[in-house]
Design a protein around this motif. Structure first.
Motif, mmCIF file in Angstrom:
data_model
loop_
_atom_site.group_PDB
_atom_site.id
_atom_site.type_symbol
_atom_site.label_atom_id
_atom_site.label_comp_id
_atom_site.label_asym_id
_atom_site.label_seq_id
_atom_site.Cartn_x
_atom_site.Cartn_y
_atom_site.Cartn_z
ATOM 1 N N SER A 249 0.282 -1.255 0.120
ATOM 2 C CA SER A 249 -0.301 -0.376 -0.170
ATOM 3 C C SER A 249 0.465 1.297 0.420
ATOM 4 C CB SER A 249 -0.818 0.731 2.062
ATOM 5 O OG SER A 249 -1.594 -1.277 0.864
ATOM 6 N N ILE A 250 1.986 0.694 0.310
ATOM 7 C CA ILE A 250 2.871 2.512 0.833
ATOM 8 C C ILE A 250 2.858 2.628 -1.143
ATOM 9 C CG2 ILE A 250 5.407 2.701 0.975
ATOM 10 C CD1 ILE A 250 4.833 1.273 4.076
ATOM 11 N N GLY A 251 4.034 1.785 -1.590
ATOM 12 C CA GLY A 251 3.489 1.731 -3.390
ATOM 13 C C GLY A 251 2.781 2.696 -3.676
ATOM 14 N N SER A 252 1.078 2.498 -3.249
ATOM 15 C CA SER A 252 0.130 3.673 -3.803
ATOM 16 C C SER A 252 0.657 4.818 -3.701
ATOM 17 C CB SER A 252 -0.964 3.171 -3.248
ATOM 18 O OG SER A 252 -0.733 3.074 -1.896
ATOM 19 N N LEU A 253 1.321 5.402 -2.649
ATOM 20 C CA LEU A 253 1.365 6.601 -2.399
ATOM 21 C C LEU A 253 2.400 6.768 -3.729
ATOM 22 C CD1 LEU A 253 2.779 7.022 1.589
ATOM 23 C CD2 LEU A 253 0.730 7.442 0.475
ATOM 24 N N GLY A 254 3.082 6.787 -4.877
ATOM 25 C CA GLY A 254 4.234 7.066 -5.547
ATOM 26 C C GLY A 254 3.062 6.908 -6.574
ATOM 27 N N TRP A 255 2.541 6.443 -6.186
ATOM 28 C CA TRP A 255 1.270 6.261 -7.685
ATOM 29 C C TRP A 255 0.524 7.482 -7.773
ATOM 30 C CZ3 TRP A 255 -0.696 1.525 -11.373
ATOM 31 C CH2 TRP A 255 -1.754 2.234 -12.083
ATOM 32 N N ILE B 15 14.207 -2.522 -1.244
ATOM 33 C CA ILE B 15 12.874 -2.937 -2.069
ATOM 34 C C ILE B 15 11.845 -1.894 -1.820
ATOM 35 C CG2 ILE B 15 11.129 -5.187 -1.783
ATOM 36 C CD1 ILE B 15 13.355 -6.426 -1.238
ATOM 37 N N SER B 16 11.563 -1.560 -0.497
ATOM 38 C CA SER B 16 9.651 -0.356 -0.753
ATOM 39 C C SER B 16 10.539 1.046 -1.583
ATOM 40 C CB SER B 16 9.919 -0.474 0.497
ATOM 41 O OG SER B 16 9.703 -1.030 1.447
ATOM 42 N N GLY B 17 11.830 1.495 -1.111
ATOM 43 C CA GLY B 17 11.708 2.461 -2.117
ATOM 44 C C GLY B 17 11.835 2.252 -2.855
ATOM 45 N N CYS B 18 12.482 1.085 -3.519
ATOM 46 C CA CYS B 18 12.126 0.769 -5.440
ATOM 47 C C CYS B 18 10.702 0.330 -5.832
ATOM 48 C CB CYS B 18 12.439 -0.719 -6.016
ATOM 49 S SG CYS B 18 15.121 -0.582 -5.996
ATOM 50 N N TYR B 19 10.158 0.090 -4.950
ATOM 51 C CA TYR B 19 8.632 0.054 -5.120
ATOM 52 C C TYR B 19 8.170 1.413 -5.503
ATOM 53 C CZ TYR B 19 3.830 -1.837 -5.706
ATOM 54 O OH TYR B 19 2.551 -2.002 -6.145
ATOM 55 N N VAL B 20 8.002 1.683 -4.293
ATOM 56 C CA VAL B 20 7.558 3.615 -4.884
ATOM 57 C C VAL B 20 7.847 4.144 -6.095
ATOM 58 C CG1 VAL B 20 7.664 5.701 -3.789
ATOM 59 C CG2 VAL B 20 7.349 3.452 -2.223
#
Length: 198
Positions: free
Chosen positions: A101-107, A154-159
């Motif tokens: 869900s954190i990755g959705s912040l990047g989106w 990994i989290s940073g890459c996904y964001v």
């Protein structure tokens, strides 16, 4: 509409055949369902594509192809991440879901930024930038998993991947509407949606 329904049926069949619980319940029949779904998908998809799609002709064909490939890669990486987080890092599904869900912040940031006046890039440049960000970050996720990097990497890459997706997806939807004829508009806007995991 008929070919769009066929394509959806094909994707759903592939999804069904790839489900572990279904495979255990019906055995070898799941393979037949998967093959049938793939055949149906290959019959229907060409009918939904704009002319010049296979040659990546400039304009709408290349935009649709980029949208399909990048969205497919993003959704595939999401499935990979769930397995990575639950197996290697021994996270629960809930914890893995929170991280995704954190990755959705990047989106969200990408989708917001592409429409701002202070972004001077053209729409085609935004699509290229978003695609490059997604390619680099997805490769970063794979390399991080191989190298055993921590969750923050990994989290940073996904964001970053989500940021690229937000830029690319929003702009490509607008260009689809601008370049499509009325009769093909609906199919082309949502053509990548059936590739998302159910």
């Amino acid at each position: 509409t008929g070919f769009a329904l066929l394509a959806t049926l094909g994707v759903c069949s592939l999804q069904l055949a790839g489900t572990k619980e279904i495979g255990e319940a019906i055995g070898s029949l799941s393979a037949l369902i998967g093959v049938g779904g793939f055949v149906v998908l290959m019959i229907a998809l060409p009918k939904l594509m704009p002319a010049g799609f296979r040659r990546l002709k400039p304009g709408l064909p290349s935009i649709v192809a980029t949208r399909i490939l990048t969205c497919g890669a993003l959704f595939a990486s999401e499935n990979f991440l769930v397995l990575l987080l639950t197996i290697r890092y021994e996270m629960s599904l809930t914890q893995a879901g929170i991280l995704l869900s954190i990755g959705s912040l990047g989106w969200t940031v990408g989708a917001f930024a592409q429409g701002r006046d202070w972004i001077s890039l053209r729409k085609d440049q935004l699509i290229k930038l978003g695609t490059v960000l997604m390619v680099i970050s997805t490769a970063g996720i794979a390399f991080s998993a191989w190298a055993g990097f921590g969750l923050w990497v990994i989290s940073g890459c996904y964001v970053v991947s989500g940021l690229g997706a937000g830029l690319m997806s929003s702009v490509s939807s607008v260009l689809n509407m601008q370049l499509s004829e009325e009769g093909e508009l609906l199919s082309l806007i949502h053509i990548s949606e059936p590739t998302r995991p159910l």
